[in-house]
Design an enzyme around this catalytic site. Structure first.
Site, PDB file in Angstrom:
ATOM      1  N   ARG A  21     -29.499  -5.603 -29.196  1.00 46.50           N
ATOM      2  CA  ARG A  21     -28.450  -4.836 -29.881  1.00 46.50           C
ATOM      3  C   ARG A  21     -27.995  -5.527 -31.164  1.00 46.50           C
ATOM      4  O   ARG A  21     -26.822  -5.471 -31.546  1.00 46.50           O
ATOM      5  CB  ARG A  21     -27.231  -4.621 -28.970  1.00 46.50           C
ATOM      6  CG  ARG A  21     -27.515  -3.988 -27.640  1.00 46.50           C
ATOM      7  CD  ARG A  21     -27.888  -2.522 -27.729  1.00 46.50           C
ATOM      8  NE  ARG A  21     -27.938  -1.958 -26.400  1.00 46.50           N
ATOM      9  CZ  ARG A  21     -29.042  -1.906 -25.652  1.00 46.50           C
ATOM     10  NH1 ARG A  21     -30.199  -2.348 -26.117  1.00 46.50           N
ATOM     11  NH2 ARG A  21     -28.992  -1.385 -24.436  1.00 46.50           N
TER      12      ARG A  21
ATOM     13  N   SER B 228     -21.671   2.543 -24.988  1.00 43.23           N
ATOM     14  CA  SER B 228     -21.206   1.250 -24.454  1.00 43.23           C
ATOM     15  C   SER B 228     -20.287   0.582 -25.466  1.00 43.23           C
ATOM     16  O   SER B 228     -20.655   0.443 -26.634  1.00 43.23           O
ATOM     17  CB  SER B 228     -22.390   0.323 -24.196  1.00 43.23           C
ATOM     18  OG  SER B 228     -23.299   0.951 -23.336  1.00 43.23           O
TER      19      SER B 228
ATOM     20  N   GLU C 155     -19.588  -3.842 -29.102  1.00 40.95           N
ATOM     21  CA  GLU C 155     -20.841  -3.338 -29.684  1.00 40.95           C
ATOM     22  C   GLU C 155     -20.619  -2.505 -30.962  1.00 40.95           C
ATOM     23  O   GLU C 155     -21.290  -2.733 -31.968  1.00 40.95           O
ATOM     24  CB  GLU C 155     -21.606  -2.528 -28.631  1.00 40.95           C
ATOM     25  CG  GLU C 155     -22.986  -2.153 -29.099  1.00 40.95           C
ATOM     26  CD  GLU C 155     -23.785  -1.398 -28.058  1.00 40.95           C
ATOM     27  OE1 GLU C 155     -24.202  -2.009 -27.069  1.00 40.95           O
ATOM     28  OE2 GLU C 155     -23.985  -0.188 -28.238  1.00 40.95           O
TER      29      GLU C 155
HETATM   30  P1  FAD Z   1     -23.166   5.037 -37.361  1.00 41.64           P
HETATM   31  O1  FAD Z   1     -22.197   4.972 -36.246  1.00 41.64           O
HETATM   32  O2  FAD Z   1     -22.923   6.040 -38.435  1.00 41.64           O
HETATM   33  O3  FAD Z   1     -23.324   3.604 -38.002  1.00 41.64           O
HETATM   34  C1  FAD Z   1     -23.476   2.460 -37.179  1.00 41.64           C
HETATM   35  C2  FAD Z   1     -23.618   1.230 -38.077  1.00 41.64           C
HETATM   36  O4  FAD Z   1     -24.841   1.314 -38.800  1.00 41.64           O
HETATM   37  C3  FAD Z   1     -22.514   1.126 -39.127  1.00 41.64           C
HETATM   38  O5  FAD Z   1     -22.237  -0.244 -39.319  1.00 41.64           O
HETATM   39  C4  FAD Z   1     -23.148   1.714 -40.375  1.00 41.64           C
HETATM   40  O6  FAD Z   1     -22.610   1.192 -41.570  1.00 41.64           O
HETATM   41  C5  FAD Z   1     -24.605   1.298 -40.202  1.00 41.64           C
HETATM   42  N1  FAD Z   1     -25.530   2.260 -40.800  1.00 41.64           N
HETATM   43  C6  FAD Z   1     -25.686   3.565 -40.467  1.00 41.64           C
HETATM   44  N2  FAD Z   1     -26.673   4.113 -41.184  1.00 41.64           N
HETATM   45  C7  FAD Z   1     -27.136   3.153 -42.008  1.00 41.64           C
HETATM   46  C8  FAD Z   1     -28.149   3.097 -43.013  1.00 41.64           C
HETATM   47  N3  FAD Z   1     -28.881   4.171 -43.318  1.00 41.64           N
HETATM   48  N4  FAD Z   1     -28.357   1.931 -43.669  1.00 41.64           N
HETATM   49  C9  FAD Z   1     -27.621   0.840 -43.379  1.00 41.64           C
HETATM   50  N5  FAD Z   1     -26.650   0.819 -42.444  1.00 41.64           N
HETATM   51  C10 FAD Z   1     -26.415   1.959 -41.772  1.00 41.64           C
HETATM   52  N6  FAD Z   1     -26.915   2.783 -28.607  1.00 41.64           N
HETATM   53  C11 FAD Z   1     -27.997   2.199 -28.042  1.00 41.64           C
HETATM   54  O7  FAD Z   1     -28.537   1.231 -28.601  1.00 41.64           O
HETATM   55  N7  FAD Z   1     -28.497   2.630 -26.847  1.00 41.64           N
HETATM   56  C12 FAD Z   1     -27.969   3.675 -26.186  1.00 41.64           C
HETATM   57  O8  FAD Z   1     -28.484   4.039 -25.138  1.00 41.64           O
HETATM   58  C13 FAD Z   1     -26.843   4.311 -26.754  1.00 41.64           C
HETATM   59  N8  FAD Z   1     -26.224   5.327 -26.095  1.00 41.64           N
HETATM   60  C14 FAD Z   1     -25.132   5.931 -26.636  1.00 41.64           C
HETATM   61  C15 FAD Z   1     -24.538   6.987 -25.936  1.00 41.64           C
HETATM   62  C16 FAD Z   1     -23.445   7.642 -26.475  1.00 41.64           C
HETATM   63  C17 FAD Z   1     -22.809   8.774 -25.708  1.00 41.64           C
HETATM   64  C18 FAD Z   1     -22.938   7.251 -27.738  1.00 41.64           C
HETATM   65  C19 FAD Z   1     -21.780   7.986 -28.346  1.00 41.64           C
HETATM   66  C20 FAD Z   1     -23.503   6.177 -28.424  1.00 41.64           C
HETATM   67  C21 FAD Z   1     -24.613   5.503 -27.881  1.00 41.64           C
HETATM   68  N9  FAD Z   1     -25.225   4.428 -28.535  1.00 41.64           N
HETATM   69  C22 FAD Z   1     -26.325   3.836 -27.983  1.00 41.64           C
HETATM   70  C23 FAD Z   1     -24.697   3.935 -29.812  1.00 41.64           C
HETATM   71  C24 FAD Z   1     -25.236   4.743 -31.038  1.00 41.64           C
HETATM   72  O9  FAD Z   1     -25.740   5.972 -30.639  1.00 41.64           O
HETATM   73  C25 FAD Z   1     -26.344   3.986 -31.779  1.00 41.64           C
HETATM   74  O10 FAD Z   1     -25.883   2.736 -32.196  1.00 41.64           O
HETATM   75  C26 FAD Z   1     -26.847   4.765 -33.007  1.00 41.64           C
HETATM   76  O11 FAD Z   1     -27.958   4.120 -33.565  1.00 41.64           O
HETATM   77  C27 FAD Z   1     -25.774   4.923 -34.087  1.00 41.64           C
HETATM   78  O12 FAD Z   1     -26.252   5.857 -35.036  1.00 41.64           O
HETATM   79  P2  FAD Z   1     -25.268   6.533 -36.081  1.00 41.64           P
HETATM   80  O13 FAD Z   1     -26.105   7.264 -37.068  1.00 41.64           O
HETATM   81  O14 FAD Z   1     -24.239   7.312 -35.397  1.00 41.64           O
HETATM   82  O15 FAD Z   1     -24.653   5.236 -36.772  1.00 41.64           O
HETATM   83  P1  NAP Z   2     -27.500   1.212 -15.482  1.00 44.46           P
HETATM   84  O1  NAP Z   2     -28.834   1.840 -15.245  1.00 44.46           O
HETATM   85  O2  NAP Z   2     -26.340   1.574 -14.615  1.00 44.46           O
HETATM   86  O3  NAP Z   2     -27.667  -0.358 -15.498  1.00 44.46           O
HETATM   87  C1  NAP Z   2     -26.550  -1.211 -15.787  1.00 44.46           C
HETATM   88  C2  NAP Z   2     -27.020  -2.322 -16.690  1.00 44.46           C
HETATM   89  O4  NAP Z   2     -28.017  -3.066 -16.017  1.00 44.46           O
HETATM   90  C3  NAP Z   2     -27.631  -1.771 -17.939  1.00 44.46           C
HETATM   91  O5  NAP Z   2     -26.748  -2.071 -18.962  1.00 44.46           O
HETATM   92  C4  NAP Z   2     -28.985  -2.433 -18.094  1.00 44.46           C
HETATM   93  O6  NAP Z   2     -29.068  -3.318 -19.205  1.00 44.46           O
HETATM   94  C5  NAP Z   2     -29.124  -3.292 -16.865  1.00 44.46           C
HETATM   95  N1  NAP Z   2     -30.368  -2.924 -16.128  1.00 44.46           N
HETATM   96  C6  NAP Z   2     -30.536  -1.918 -15.248  1.00 44.46           C
HETATM   97  N2  NAP Z   2     -31.796  -1.931 -14.746  1.00 44.46           N
HETATM   98  C7  NAP Z   2     -32.416  -2.968 -15.338  1.00 44.46           C
HETATM   99  C8  NAP Z   2     -33.733  -3.520 -15.259  1.00 44.46           C
HETATM  100  N3  NAP Z   2     -34.651  -3.003 -14.438  1.00 44.46           N
HETATM  101  N4  NAP Z   2     -34.036  -4.589 -16.024  1.00 44.46           N
HETATM  102  C9  NAP Z   2     -33.132  -5.118 -16.865  1.00 44.46           C
HETATM  103  N5  NAP Z   2     -31.867  -4.652 -16.985  1.00 44.46           N
HETATM  104  C10 NAP Z   2     -31.517  -3.605 -16.227  1.00 44.46           C
HETATM  105  O7  NAP Z   2     -27.064   1.489 -17.003  1.00 44.46           O
HETATM  106  P2  NAP Z   2     -26.515   2.791 -17.688  1.00 44.46           P
HETATM  107  O8  NAP Z   2     -25.149   2.534 -18.159  1.00 44.46           O
HETATM  108  O9  NAP Z   2     -26.788   3.990 -16.837  1.00 44.46           O
HETATM  109  O10 NAP Z   2     -27.436   2.856 -18.987  1.00 44.46           O
HETATM  110  C11 NAP Z   2     -28.819   3.113 -18.869  1.00 44.46           C
HETATM  111  C12 NAP Z   2     -29.529   2.621 -20.114  1.00 44.46           C
HETATM  112  O11 NAP Z   2     -29.017   3.304 -21.268  1.00 44.46           O
HETATM  113  C13 NAP Z   2     -29.320   1.138 -20.367  1.00 44.46           C
HETATM  114  O12 NAP Z   2     -30.518   0.614 -20.871  1.00 44.46           O
HETATM  115  C14 NAP Z   2     -28.236   1.096 -21.403  1.00 44.46           C
HETATM  116  O13 NAP Z   2     -28.348  -0.011 -22.272  1.00 44.46           O
HETATM  117  C15 NAP Z   2     -28.479   2.375 -22.184  1.00 44.46           C
HETATM  118  N6  NAP Z   2     -27.208   2.865 -22.736  1.00 44.46           N
HETATM  119  C16 NAP Z   2     -26.725   2.239 -23.836  1.00 44.46           C
HETATM  120  C17 NAP Z   2     -25.546   2.669 -24.405  1.00 44.46           C
HETATM  121  C18 NAP Z   2     -25.018   2.027 -25.661  1.00 44.46           C
HETATM  122  O14 NAP Z   2     -24.117   2.574 -26.261  1.00 44.46           O
HETATM  123  N7  NAP Z   2     -25.544   0.910 -26.072  1.00 44.46           N
HETATM  124  C19 NAP Z   2     -24.834   3.720 -23.840  1.00 44.46           C
HETATM  125  C20 NAP Z   2     -25.349   4.303 -22.690  1.00 44.46           C
HETATM  126  C21 NAP Z   2     -26.547   3.877 -22.140  1.00 44.46           C
HETATM  127  P3  NAP Z   2     -29.430  -2.880 -20.699  1.00 44.46           P
HETATM  128  O15 NAP Z   2     -28.179  -2.239 -21.227  1.00 44.46           O
HETATM  129  O16 NAP Z   2     -29.753  -4.151 -21.361  1.00 44.46           O
HETATM  130  O17 NAP Z   2     -30.595  -1.940 -20.656  1.00 44.46           O
END
Ligand code: FAD
Ligand code: NAP
Length: 340
Positions: free
Chosen positions: A164, A237, A333
């Protein structure tokens, strides 16, 4: 390119927080980005580059320019035995790109289905889910360098991807405005079901194991657990999963036998932050319009016209309680704007 004044940002961030941008414009090309940067420099303004606003917390009005990337589109720019290179505009919606790839028979991003946001933001935090990260399919990107106002190409090593994290979120924050991203995808239908939840869901749905069914299962799992930002404001998250030493993890497991942890790089373990927060009793809390999602304690939410300041105050209390109980520091995050 039109520069608007006093632009409302409520619909530009998935928390739905009220904030106003002093100036706002949309960039459809790298030339537009350069023009916007010239405006910023000429007026000594701060800059926020915005995709779909799904990983930001807007705490206050933005005194400078908010530049939204609005260059969607995807094309194949190269192919080799068993793989293709796909080039997508920063303003392209990420999930639509995933769906397009699956339709074409290009694989590798199906575990990243339904992640909100734009292609341009995907490298910023090296988006990841269900055992796959952007870096696994990343080829290169093109960005405008704020220091030179030139378009540069950065490859995978340049981007310093980590969990991340990337160059764009830490060391060179704000320096590069990403305008295109190139991915190398496989034409072989191999799947990654390292996260057991995917196979279990595919079985439950009675599907055969294919990249398409992985995508269906991931979408299903996500819809069942995560709040839809169109209904409840959130940024996914709110905290990263802390990575600690194996020794510390073993100590914690002795004290807390239910501890949820996974192996990380050798010698390190990743703790499920959602479990830590849940154990501190926060899941489902709702106060002053903000709260902690009832199905996933890692997701902080704006229930009803909540204030970003109240959400951040709640996040601090959560961090403090996890530190007191487990001795583990949680790290946020999403990124806060204006920069504190
Ligand atoms: P923004 O929120 O608009 O921007 C995020 C950051 O990136 C800001 O700092 C912005 O300045 C910068 N940025 C945006 N575009 C550019 C660009 N073109 N050039 C340079 N900088 C830029 N994230 C995960 O990693 N895994 C997940 O599973 C995941 N699940 C999510 C679930 C939900 C319900 C929500 C709401 C969010 C989730 N996220 C997750 C977080 C988010 O979706 C990601 O981080 C996504 O990449 C953000 O995209 P955005 O276009 O909305 O970025
Ligand atoms: P989950 O399946 O309930 O698991 C909880 C946590 O355990 C997750 O954060 C995941 O880490 C870790 N995990 C589960 N199984 C694993 C495995 N086999 N090996 C290593 N790590 C494991 O999680 P959840 O909330 O439903 O989310 C599912 C996936 O979507 C995750 O990968 C999570 O990162 C992603 N997600 C991300 C965001 C975001 O905003 N960043 C939001 C929603 C969901 P990791 O997070 O490192 O994968």
């Amino acid at each position: 390119m039109q520069i608007l004044e006093n632009y409302p940002l409520r619909d530009c961030n998935t928390f739905g927080f009220e904030a106003t941008a002093r100036y706002f414009c949309e960039a459809h090309s790298s030339a537009d980005i350069i023009e916007a940067l010239e405006f910023v420099d000429a007026h000594a303004l701060t800059l926020l580059v915005l995709g779909e606003g799904s990983n930001v917390v807007l705490v206050d009005d933005l005194p400078g320019l908010v530049l939204k990337l609005a260059n969607p589109g995807v094309e194949v720019v190269g192919d080799a035995e068993g793989s293709v290179t796909v080039r997508a505009g920063a303003g392209q919606n990420w999930h639509e790109l995933v769906c397009w790839c699956l339709e074409q028979g290009y694989f590798g991003v199906e575990n990243l289905s339904l992640i909100p946001g734009s292609v341009g933001a995907a490298p910023v935090q090296n988006i990841g889910a269900y055992g796959v990260e952007l870096k696994d399919v990343f080829h290169s990107l093109e960005a405008v360098d704020r220091e030179t106002l030139e378009v540069v190409t950065l490859n995978r090593d340049d981007c310093q991807f980590a969990y991340r994290e990337s160059l764009f979120k830490s060391k060179a924050r704000g320096r590069y405005i990403i305008c295109h991203v190139n991915l190398t995808l496989s034409t072989l239908p191999e799947v990654n079901v390292r996260y057991g939840a995917i196979s279990a869901e595919i079985e439950r749905l009675g599907l055969t194991l294919t990249p398409q069914s992985v995508s269906i299962a991931v979408c299903q799992l996500r819809r069942s657990k995560l709040p839809d930002p169109a209904e409840i404001g959130n940024a996914g998250s709110f905290f990263k999963n802390p990575v600690i030493t194996d020794t510390l993890c073993a100590d914690l497991r002795q004290q807390f036998p239910g501890l949820v942890a996974y192996p990380d790089i050798p010698g390190r373990s990743k703790l499920a932050a959602g479990w830590l927060i849940d154990q501190c009793g926060w899941k489902g809390l709702r106060e002053a319009g903000v709260g902690v999602h009832a199905k996933q304690a890692l997701v902080l939410v704006n229930y009803d016209a909540g204030q970003a300041r109240d959400l951040l105050a709640l996040a601090e209390r959560i961090k403090e309680s996890v530190k007191q109980r487990f001795g583990v520091m949680l790290e946020m995050e999403p990124t806060i704007y204006p920069t504190p």
